[in-house]
Write an enzyme that holds these catalytic residues in place. Structure first.
Site, PDB file in Angstrom:
ATOM      1  N   CYS A 134       0.847  -1.195   0.000  1.00 13.71           N
ATOM      2  CA  CYS A 134       0.000   0.000   0.000  1.00 13.71           C
ATOM      3  C   CYS A 134       0.882   1.244   0.000  1.00 13.71           C
ATOM      4  O   CYS A 134       1.613   1.500   0.968  1.00 13.71           O
ATOM      5  CB  CYS A 134      -0.914  -0.010   1.222  1.00 13.71           C
ATOM      6  SG  CYS A 134      -1.749   1.562   1.523  1.00 13.71           S
TER       7      CYS A 134
ATOM      8  N   CYS B 251       0.046   3.701   2.755  1.00 10.92           N
ATOM      9  CA  CYS B 251       0.543   3.238   4.057  1.00 10.92           C
ATOM     10  C   CYS B 251       2.035   3.538   4.183  1.00 10.92           C
ATOM     11  O   CYS B 251       2.534   3.850   5.264  1.00 10.92           O
ATOM     12  CB  CYS B 251       0.324   1.738   4.219  1.00 10.92           C
ATOM     13  SG  CYS B 251      -1.380   1.237   3.933  1.00 10.92           S
TER      14      CYS B 251
ATOM     15  N   ASP C 278      32.330  25.557 -17.287  1.00  4.51           N
ATOM     16  CA  ASP C 278      33.778  25.719 -17.297  1.00  4.51           C
ATOM     17  C   ASP C 278      34.224  25.401 -18.730  1.00  4.51           C
ATOM     18  O   ASP C 278      33.498  24.744 -19.470  1.00  4.51           O
ATOM     19  CB  ASP C 278      34.394  24.736 -16.297  1.00  4.51           C
ATOM     20  CG  ASP C 278      35.907  24.798 -16.291  1.00  4.51           C
ATOM     21  OD1 ASP C 278      36.450  25.899 -16.350  1.00  4.51           O
ATOM     22  OD2 ASP C 278      36.537  23.721 -16.246  1.00  4.51           O
TER      23      ASP C 278
ATOM     24  N   ASP D 237      34.679  20.135 -13.833  1.00  4.05           N
ATOM     25  CA  ASP D 237      35.308  18.811 -13.812  1.00  4.05           C
ATOM     26  C   ASP D 237      35.158  18.108 -12.477  1.00  4.05           C
ATOM     27  O   ASP D 237      35.602  16.973 -12.326  1.00  4.05           O
ATOM     28  CB  ASP D 237      36.786  18.891 -14.210  1.00  4.05           C
ATOM     29  CG  ASP D 237      37.611  19.731 -13.239  1.00  4.05           C
ATOM     30  OD1 ASP D 237      37.096  20.034 -12.147  1.00  4.05           O
ATOM     31  OD2 ASP D 237      38.758  20.068 -13.568  1.00  4.05           O
TER      32      ASP D 237
ATOM     33  N   ASP E 105      36.663  22.629  -9.491  1.00  5.28           N
ATOM     34  CA  ASP E 105      35.549  23.566  -9.394  1.00  5.28           C
ATOM     35  C   ASP E 105      34.575  23.229  -8.272  1.00  5.28           C
ATOM     36  O   ASP E 105      33.409  23.598  -8.332  1.00  5.28           O
ATOM     37  CB  ASP E 105      34.795  23.604 -10.726  1.00  5.28           C
ATOM     38  CG  ASP E 105      35.671  24.092 -11.862  1.00  5.28           C
ATOM     39  OD1 ASP E 105      36.286  25.158 -11.707  1.00  5.28           O
ATOM     40  OD2 ASP E 105      35.757  23.407 -12.894  1.00  5.28           O
TER      41      ASP E 105
END
Length: 786
Positions: free
Chosen positions: A92, A95, A482, A676, A680
């Site tokens: 369910c 539920c 980038d 990358d 970064d």
């Protein structure tokens, strides 16, 4: 080779001081029990490789003290406080939402997530020492809300088998159901208002729907009223009371048939998604002297040698020692073209060895291998629910009680106010309200749609860490890239050789390659690679590196100068400055300018396609950030038709620029940054959505980013946005379809046009169609007209 001890991870909540993180790392590394320790400030985790003789409780206490001394507000807890359970017997979806809501409010549990699709429960505990106590409390809560449902702990990233229906039980249920239908049909041929007629109907009702009635009464005593068992019981018992006996049984029959087909559809969808993730071998063939032995991958240590035959999946990440072969990486990267591997190259778990025998040295344990990380990310992604999922869960909690209240008012108010109206007629209309009010179509199909979307992205080599990120990709207004390694290859290539004074290209390249062979700079490596011949460094002498300028050396009796324009000026060389794009290496021989070599970073083949795809999806602004020279950056931006280009930026400048761009988007709009995943990380973390490019096997990328592109193809970002849009389209189709049909039948029922059995067919039919529609998201096919 000695096996490496398994790493331990601790989370450092509220760690906000980078310098404190550094001090914590240094102090923990000095502990006697620690081989090596590493603090990841971005993910707020500390990873410990302990020594063999360590005591876990003592080590944990020491680490807690160090952390408290450095930053008192930071809490330390073992990552193992994240527990994963398989749930058995849960059928369910509504539920499941109630169980999750109750567990979240339980002391000792920080967070709880019930995934109805994969039948898994994930708990985050506040204290690992209370693990057993919390497991007992969790089981009691589940048993109270849903008797018969049990949980069993499984390893993170462990076996993800879907609960299968036992065939003998299914046959038994079908036989019983068939007997009930035969009794019902028999009752229709027996004279009405006779004892046999009533006996046959009542027998067929309890044979077919007895389980539903029993569940309804049990739930009432537990205070759980508004579920489908209660609604069907009230509707059918009410039909008996007002004299609609055959219709009462028919409603229960159609309800059970609908539930049966819905279970089949959901289980089939689970198996379809599980099949996408069935990429991890259980065992590896390990070389043991002259023999080989089969071992479970969890028992294999770093440095051991695997034997991988043609057609087998690679069990663990490793380095090829001997053999040459072709590897199918499609399951991880979505790349259809196989790649060739040779000794010294890395191979990743989950890929298929196509045509050659390989011996591979294991470089990562099973828990740290690429395939384990992929599986863990995809399987746990459903715990991060999309806003639409959360809305539907809240809506279902409110919608069903409201409909039940309206049904009660509909049953008793009109007969009191409308002349000639009877209670029997309006109670019947109210019962139709109860039949149609079950929200299962929404509660089941919406999470299934997002789960399918995450699976579809994974099949295309895109890891999305949650339905919330998948949905957020629909609202991207600003895309930030980038340059190096993202839109360009990130590897330097010789693109031009320009000579003077009658020197040939080959002669100039030879002299440059010999001098540059002493350097490991990427530009120098590209020149040596272009020469592609054996270099005898004994022919070189008096090699001198001139910092910030270049290199001077003697080769074959001649003085060679190679470097930038400043070197030529410094040495008084009369030269012609090049206007070519890229890094220019100027070369002089015996004080005379001899020419130049242009080295540049190449734009990736599908970068332009990626930008076009994003623009076709209506993204308002595409920006490129780079530390490269303005001339080079502008050239790349112009070729790719990028809206804004910012060049000559330091890493901190990129973060400042992203902060500025974030202020330009609308309140609901999103910004993603693609990098990358290593250099970064601050920008990836700050963006609304961080996308790591080429993250295959890169721990930093997988840890920091919200979306990981498992190869270097920028067009996969467009694919991710497309999958997100397709997922949302299908999810909202289901919402409109389910609510539309329900409201229509609520109106028809209130007007006395629809009958009860029509309402139940509509309800179960909507649920079934919604589930089947949700599965369409797995059939990925990019369509520019979307």
């Amino acid at each position: 080779m000695e096996k490496k001890m398994k790493d331990i991870k601790y989370s450092l909540s509220d760690l906000s001081c980078a310098s404190c993180a550094d001090r914590i790392e240094r102090k923990v590394n000095k502990l006697d029990d620690v081989e090596v320790a590493s603090v990841n400030f971005v993910t707020k985790e500390i990873t410990i490789t302990p020594k063999k003789s360590y005591d876990s409780e003592t080590l944990f206490s020491k680490i807690k003290k160090i952390v408290k001394d450095e930053e008192s507000s930071t809490e330390v807890c073992e990552i193992s406080t994240n527990l994963l359970f398989a749930i058995e017997g849960l059928d369910c979806a509504n539920c499941a939402a109630k169980i999750e809501d109750k567990l979240i409010k339980t002391d000792g549990i920080i967070d709880a997530s019930v995934d109805f699709m994969s039948k898994k429960l994930k708990l985050v505990l506040s204290n690992v020492s209370e693990k057993n106590k919390i497991i007992d409390i969790t089981q009691k809560i589940i048993s109270k809300l849903e008797p018969g449902v049990t949980i069993s702990e499984i390893n993170q990233g462990g076996d993800s088998d879907v609960e299968e229906v036992d065939e003998s039980t299914l046959k038994k249920d079908l036989i019983i159901f068939g007997v009930g239908i035969l009794l019902f049909i028999s009752a229709l041929f027996v004279k009405e208002d006779t004892l046999p007629h009533y006996v046959l109907l009542i027998l067929s009702y309890f044979i077919i729907g007895g389980e539903v009635v029993l569940k309804a009464f049990k739930n009432i005593f537990r205070g759980k009223v508004f579920d489908e068992n209660f609604l069907m019981t009230i509707a059918t018992v009410g039909a008996f009371i007002i004299g609609e006996h055959p219709e009462a049984v028919a409603v229960m029959i159609f309800f059970q048939i609908g539930e049966f087909f819905q279970d089949i559809a959901v289980n089939r969808s689970r198996r379809s998604i599980k099949k996408l993730l069935d990429i991890r071998p259980d065992t590896a063939m390990i070389q043991n002297g002259k023999n080989s032995v089969e071992m479970r991958i969890e028992e294999v240590g770093i440095g051991e040698i695997m034997i991988i035959r043609p057609g087998e999946r690679i069990p663990l990440d490793g380095e090829v020692i001997t053999g040459k072969s072709t590897i199918d990486t499609k399951v991880l990267t979505g790349e259809s073209v196989p790649t060739s591997v040779f000794p010294g190259e890395q191979v990743l778990s989950g890929c298929i060895n196509i045509n050659g025998v390989l011996t591979v040295m294991v470089t990562k344990l099973s828990s740290e291998s690429t395939v384990s990380k992929v599986l863990e990310l995809v399987e746990n992604a459903s715990s991060k629910k999309a806003p639409t999922e959360k809305f539907i869960t809240k809506f279902a909690r409110v919608y069903t009680p409201i409909v039940v209240i309206i049904a009660a008012l509909l049953a008793f108010i009109p007969p009191l106010l409308i002349e000639g109206a009877t209670f029997d007629e309006w109670i019947y209309r109210a019962l139709i309200f109860l039949v149609i009010s079950c929200p299962c179509a929404l509660v089941v199909s919406i999470p299934l749609g997002f789960f399918g979307g995450i699976g579809a992205a994974s099949r295309n080599g895109i890891l999305v860490k949650g339905g919330n990120f998948l949905e957020a990709l629909n609202d991207i207004e600003i895309a930030v890239f980038d340059k190096t390694g993202t839109l360009t290859e990130g590897t330097f290539t010789v693109t031009e050789i320009n000579t003077m004074n009658g020197l040939s290209n080959e002669e100039l390249l030879e002299k440059a390659a010999y001098v540059e062979s002493y350097s490991n700079h990427p530009i120098a490596v590209s020149v040596v690679s272009k020469y592609n011949k054996e270099i005898n460094q004994n022919l070189l002498s008096k090699v001198e590196e001139i910092s910030g300028h270049g290199v001077k050396a003697m080769y074959q009796g001649a003085e060679i100068l190679i470097g930038n324009a400043r070197l030529m000026d410094k040495e008084g060389i009369d030269f012609q400055e090049s206007k070519s794009l890229g890094s220019i290496l100027y070369i002089a021989i015996d004080g005379q300018y001899a020419g130049n070599i242009v080295v540049s970073d190449q734009i990736k083949k599908d970068s332009k396609t990626a930008i076009q795809m994003l623009k076709s999806f209506g993204i308002k602004k595409i920006v490129m950030l780079t530390g490269d020279k303005k001339l080079v950056a502008d050239s790349v931006g112009k070729e790719l038709m990028i809206d804004e280009v910012y060049s000559e930026l330091l890493p901190e400048d990129k973060l400042i620029k992203v902060e500025e761009l974030l202020k330009q988007k609308s309140k609901k709009g999103k910004l993603f940054f693609v990098g990358d995943g290593i250099n970064d990380t601050p920008v990836l973390a700050r963006s609304d959505i961080g996308i790591a490019m080429g993250g295959l096997g890169a721990d930093a990328a997988i840890d920091v980013a919200d979306v990981v592109i498992m190869n270097d193809e920028p067009s996969k970002i467009g694919t991710a946005v497309f999958v997100a849009k397709r997922t949302r389209k299908i999810v909202w189709q289901n919402i409109y379809f389910a609510l539309g049909i329900k409201f229509m039948f609520l109106a028809l029922g209130a007007l006395g046009i629809a009958t009860m059995w029509e309402a139940v067919i509509a309800d179960v039919g909507v649920s079934l169609l919604a589930v089947l529609n949700a599965m369409r998201v797995l059939n990925y096919k990019y369509d520019k007209s979307l």
